[in-house]
Write an enzyme that holds these catalytic residues in place. Structure first.
Site, PDB file in Angstrom:
ATOM      1  N   HIS A   1       0.817  -1.203   0.000  1.00  0.00           N
ATOM      2  CA  HIS A   1       0.000   0.000   0.000  1.00  0.00           C
ATOM      3  C   HIS A   1       0.858   1.263   0.000  1.00  0.00           C
ATOM      4  O   HIS A   1       0.483   2.271  -0.603  1.00  0.00           O
ATOM      5  CB  HIS A   1      -0.906   0.019   1.236  1.00  0.00           C
ATOM      6  CG  HIS A   1      -1.962  -1.042   1.224  1.00  0.00           C
ATOM      7  ND1 HIS A   1      -3.314  -0.755   1.284  1.00  0.00           N
ATOM      8  CD2 HIS A   1      -1.885  -2.396   1.159  1.00  0.00           C
ATOM      9  CE1 HIS A   1      -4.001  -1.879   1.256  1.00  0.00           C
ATOM     10  NE2 HIS A   1      -3.154  -2.893   1.192  1.00  0.00           N
TER      11      HIS A   1
ATOM     12  N   ASP B   1      -5.991   5.535   2.985  1.00  0.00           N
ATOM     13  CA  ASP B   1      -6.315   4.157   2.642  1.00  0.00           C
ATOM     14  C   ASP B   1      -7.643   3.768   3.284  1.00  0.00           C
ATOM     15  O   ASP B   1      -7.995   4.260   4.356  1.00  0.00           O
ATOM     16  CB  ASP B   1      -5.194   3.232   3.157  1.00  0.00           C
ATOM     17  CG  ASP B   1      -5.189   1.892   2.464  1.00  0.00           C
ATOM     18  OD1 ASP B   1      -6.129   1.098   2.708  1.00  0.00           O
ATOM     19  OD2 ASP B   1      -4.268   1.627   1.681  1.00  0.00           O
TER      20      ASP B   1
END
Length: 469
Positions: A30, A132
């Protein structure tokens, strides 16, 4: 539609009136795409702040050597403070321990993030936070700041998979596929473990009304249609921007990656790349069947077994030891295939001229990279959204083959003969050549979409125009 005419002059127009803050989930799969999006945004002249743990910030900057220095210069790295907490000893066996480690870490960053926002919000007219979806809990305090607006970036999920698995069951809208495809569509049941679902549900409750829209690591070109991206907007009543592909940058040099020297010696499109995501583990028996299947196929391969997040968790079996079950396999390994234990940039491997196919679990990051590089896939779905991603590539885009039927239980061992047949079909048949041709054409279209005037580049332009309105 947003006006993008004055975008190149944003720095001169706005100064630091509009500041972007990036908050990724604390794992490399990520962190990397978040940094790349930060670079894309900074290329428009906006100031970008990247929040992560000190170790990850250092590692991310080390990996960023391939990024344009002028883009990186506008990114300000900030170290988040963390109070160490013990890992829960009662971790369900179906969830890898390293995922719990990342989850445990990410649950204790709220105070540090809020403190940073408190400081920076007093210095700018508008703060644009891009976070996120697994960090919703930590950024929940943005609602207390009048000049902060938030957007969720989904780096590791396709619009197709997100809609089918998470939106469709709740909104009652149809799945826009032909009946024949709908009948083969993999079920949601049995692919998501309860612990992963619990973690996801926990985060969703903190999204709230403060989220102004979603950014996706996909595009109309990549998924063959805008339908699922549009449906996400309808289902969630939020703006959507599809700016993919967002790829991990790599240098052209081959220094430090001996496996590339081996690939240089192989004929074009002759090598099968074998690699799985960090949440996939195989039993000893399955690894044995995979090894035998690769050998039976008589096709060249490069099999990666690496640990991208510097944890002590590997696949369940020691590959080196398991290869000893078959006399002669290790002896022929150097001539037919290559087993790699160290990390190497996947984008660089897939871009190599010798790679003719990719045997993958179909995590979305790998799908984005294989689509963009024009490499066909052999889909071996193992969990979560993998079946939907594999279905998209093999059944809708038709740029790959499946290793087993979608309704086959995932714990069932895939035999060496099955692996042999599928590998040879992709790597050494006319059908495989046609699939390779379609994959190449799609890759070219996807790469063009990121250039000026392309669909993905325009989506990014629209997003920048929106946040600087």
């Amino acid at each position: 539609m947003d006006n993008t005419e004055n975008i190149p002059n944003l720095k001169k127009q706005l100064g630091d009136e509009v500041v972007v803050v990036m908050v990724p989930f604390q794992t490399q799969s990520h962190l990397d795409p978040f940094l790349q999006v930060a670079c894309l945004i900074s290329s428009y002249g906006l100031s970008v702040h990247y929040l992560s743990l000190p170790t990850y910030n250092q590692d991310t900057k080390t990996r960023a050597t391939a990024i344009n220095p002028s883009d990186l210069a506008n990114i300000h790295f900030h170290d988040l403070q963390l109070t160490p907490t013990p890992l829960d000893p009662e971790i369900p066996s179906e969830v890898p321990k390293h995922f719990h480690l990342f989850w445990n870490v990410s649950m204790h960053l709220r105070e540090s993030i809020t403190s940073f926002l408190r400081d920076i919000s007093s210095k700018s007219r508008r703060i644009v936070m891009i976070h996120d979806c697994l960090m919703c809990y930590d950024v929940q305090d943005i609602s207390s700041f009048d000049n902060v607006e938030s957007y969720i970036f989904n780096p590791v999920t396709s619009a197709f998979g997100m809609y089918c698995d998470h939106i469709f069951p709740h909104v009652g809208l149809p799945i826009p596929l032909e009946q024949q495809l709908l009948q083969r569509l993999p079920s949601f049941e049995g692919w998501y473990c309860e612990e992963i679902m619990r973690i996801g549900s926990f985060q969703v409750q903190y999204i709230g009304k403060s989220s102004a829209g979603d950014i996706h690591n996909t595009s109309k070109v990549m998924e063959g249609t805008n339908a699922f991206i549009d449906l996400l907007g309808i289902g969630q009543d939020k703006k959507q921007w599809a700016i993919g592909p967002v790829l991990r940058p790599t240098k052209k040099e081959k220094n430090g990656f001996p496996c590339l020297d081996w690939l240089d010696k192989q004929p074009p499109k002759s090598v099968l790349y074998v690699s799985y995501d960090m949440l996939t583990s195989f039993s000893d028996e399955q690894i044995k069947e995979l090894a035998m299947g690769l050998e039976l196929s008589k096709q060249k391969f490069i099999w990666f077994l690496y640990d991208p997040d510097n944890t002590d968790i590997y696949l369940e079996a020691d590959l080196k030891r398991k290869f000893e079950f078959h006399a002669g396999f290790e002896e022929r390994l150097d001539g037919v295939g290559l087993l790699v234990r160290d990390w190497a940039p996947q984008t660089k491997i897939l871009a190599h001229s010798s790679i003719g196919g990719f045997l993958s679990a179909c995590d979305w990051t790998s799908c984005v990279e294989t689509i963009t590089m024009g490499v066909p896939i052999i889909a071996w779905a193992t969990h979560s959204d993998h079946p939907k991603n594999g279905f998209l590539l093999t059944e809708i885009l038709k740029i790959g083959l499946i290793i087993r039927e979608w309704d086959q239980k995932r714990e069932e061992v895939v035999t060496a003969s099955t692996i042999d047949n599928v590998v040879r079909k992709l790597m050494a048949s006319k059908e495989g050549d046609e699939i390779r041709k379609r994959a190449k054409e799609l890759g070219e279209a996807v790469r063009q979409s990121t250039e000026k005037g392309g669909a993905s580049r325009m989506e990014l332009d629209y997003f920048i125009a929106h946040i600087t309105r």
